[in-house]
Design an enzyme around this catalytic site. Structure first.
Site, PDB file in Angstrom:
ATOM      1  N   SER A  12       0.131  -3.014   6.714  1.00  0.00           N
ATOM      2  CA  SER A  12      -0.650  -3.381   6.291  1.00  0.00           C
ATOM      3  C   SER A  12      -0.869  -4.659   6.744  1.00  0.00           C
ATOM      4  CB  SER A  12      -2.293  -2.766   5.540  1.00  0.00           C
ATOM      5  OG  SER A  12      -1.538  -3.032   3.907  1.00  0.00           O
ATOM      6  N   ASN A 106       8.519 -13.412   3.183  1.00  0.00           N
ATOM      7  CA  ASN A 106       7.729 -12.076   1.947  1.00  0.00           C
ATOM      8  C   ASN A 106       6.673 -12.346   1.114  1.00  0.00           C
ATOM      9  OD1 ASN A 106       8.742  -9.247   1.320  1.00  0.00           O
ATOM     10  ND2 ASN A 106       9.497  -9.911  -0.955  1.00  0.00           N
ATOM     11  N   HIS A 108       5.236 -10.154  -2.019  1.00  0.00           N
ATOM     12  CA  HIS A 108       4.871  -9.130  -3.170  1.00  0.00           C
ATOM     13  C   HIS A 108       3.983  -8.884  -3.895  1.00  0.00           C
ATOM     14  CE1 HIS A 108       7.268  -6.976  -6.037  1.00  0.00           C
ATOM     15  NE2 HIS A 108       6.538  -7.893  -7.295  1.00  0.00           N
ATOM     16  N   GLU A 141      19.056 -14.094  -1.760  1.00  0.00           N
ATOM     17  CA  GLU A 141      19.788 -13.101  -0.890  1.00  0.00           C
ATOM     18  C   GLU A 141      19.282 -12.229  -3.090  1.00  0.00           C
ATOM     19  OE1 GLU A 141      23.325 -14.613  -1.705  1.00  0.00           O
ATOM     20  OE2 GLU A 141      22.711 -16.060   0.369  1.00  0.00           O
ATOM     21  N   ASP A 144      13.131 -10.150  -4.499  1.00  0.00           N
ATOM     22  CA  ASP A 144      11.648 -11.694  -4.577  1.00  0.00           C
ATOM     23  C   ASP A 144      11.449 -12.389  -5.511  1.00  0.00           C
ATOM     24  OD1 ASP A 144       9.924  -8.997  -3.930  1.00  0.00           O
ATOM     25  OD2 ASP A 144      10.334  -8.423  -5.618  1.00  0.00           O
TER      26      ASP A 144
HETATM   27  C1  GRF Z   1       2.628  -4.769  -0.366  1.00  0.00           C
HETATM   28  O1  GRF Z   1       1.630  -4.079  -1.540  1.00  0.00           O
HETATM   29  C2  GRF Z   1       3.320  -5.550  -0.449  1.00  0.00           C
HETATM   30  O2  GRF Z   1       3.251  -6.762  -1.333  1.00  0.00           O
HETATM   31  C3  GRF Z   1       4.046  -5.105  -0.637  1.00  0.00           C
HETATM   32  O3  GRF Z   1       4.945  -3.965  -0.075  1.00  0.00           O
HETATM   33  C4  GRF Z   1       3.527  -3.263   0.097  1.00  0.00           C
HETATM   34  C5  GRF Z   1       3.152  -3.681   2.134  1.00  0.00           C
HETATM   35  O4  GRF Z   1       1.761  -2.662   2.768  1.00  0.00           O
HETATM   36  N1  GRF Z   1       6.059  -5.839  -0.864  1.00  0.00           N
HETATM   37  P1  GRF Z   1       1.650  -2.737   3.596  1.00  0.00           P
HETATM   38  O5  GRF Z   1       2.672  -2.301   4.328  1.00  0.00           O
HETATM   39  O6  GRF Z   1       1.828  -4.358   4.059  1.00  0.00           O
HETATM   40  O7  GRF Z   1       0.287  -1.781   3.745  1.00  0.00           O
END
Ligand code: GRF
Length: 209
Positions: A12, A106, A108, A141, A144
């Site tokens: 998503s 990324n 998180h 590396e 998170d």
């Molecule tokens: C999200 O909650 C993101 O924060 C985490 O993994 C999930 C991925 O969801 N890293 P999507 O595949 O983007 O729907």
């Protein structure tokens, strides 16, 4: 800017970035590839629907370095300048991080540095925090761990389950990720060690917590 997106699942956030690029909200950019390490990732179907090239690069018993080398090569072949991890469930090797310095980001689903790793929303509920949220950060590396680009605070309600909290945080993830990609594409920021400054502050001030 040419963008490559790595996924492992639902995708998503990947779709949000693709929409941001295709609508022009993220300017002068193109998502040139969506790469999944999982054959079954639902996001692959969504990427195809958005007419983005998809690739599957599975681990196939290779080392992390070997697996990453193939992904790096596919990204470099397409002149990717920004790599967005969007639910990509593998830690990147040193070589991967070095191949795209300050060019891998990324998202998180917690306010880092709290609740790194898997099931961040469940960790937040079990800890008993009253607010959690989401973070977009540069990738290094460690898991998170890289410098924080933007964060959004989301309330944790007394009756939240990991599922309800995940759904509420996810609504904010999409806009936070799109705004962060826009920031990087526009070059409207500075990195000093761990501190990412400039438009990020303006961005956060505009948010209603
Ligand atoms: C999200 O909650 C993101 O924060 C985490 O993994 C999930 C991925 O969801 N890293 P999507 O595949 O983007 O729907």
């Amino acid at each position: 800017m040419k963008i490559g997106i790595l996924i492992s699942g639902r995708g998503s956030n990947m779709v949000a970035i693709v929409d941001g690029v295709q609508s022009g909200l993220i300017p002068d950019s193109e998502v040139v590839a969506v790469i999944s390490d999982k054959t079954s990732a639902e996001g692959l179907i969504k990427a195809k629907e958005c007419e983005i090239e998809t690739l599957i690069v599975t681990r196939k018993g290779r080392t992390r370095g070997e697996h990453d080398a193939e992904i790096i090569s596919e990204l470099k072949k397409r002149n990717v300048e920004l790599v967005c991890l969007a639910g990509y469930m593998r830690l990147l090797s040193k070589d991967f991080v070095r191949a795209f310095p300050n060019r891998i980001i990324n998202i998180h689903p917690s306010l880092l540095p709290s609740f790194k790793g898997l099931e961040a929303q469940r960790q937040a509920i079990e800890y008993g925090v009253k607010v959690s949220g989401c973070t977009v950060h540069f990738v290094d590396e460690s898991l998170d761990n890289g410098a924080i680009i933007a964060q959004k605070v989301v309330e944790v309600k007394d009756d939240d389950t990991p599922e309800t909290l995940s759904a509420r945080i996810l609504e904010y993830e999409h806009t936070l990720y799109v705004d962060s990609v826009k920031l990087i594409v526009e070059g409207n920021y500075q990195v000093n060690g761990r501190r990412v400054t400039a438009a990020v502050k303006n961005y956060q001030n505009k948010q209603d917590v």
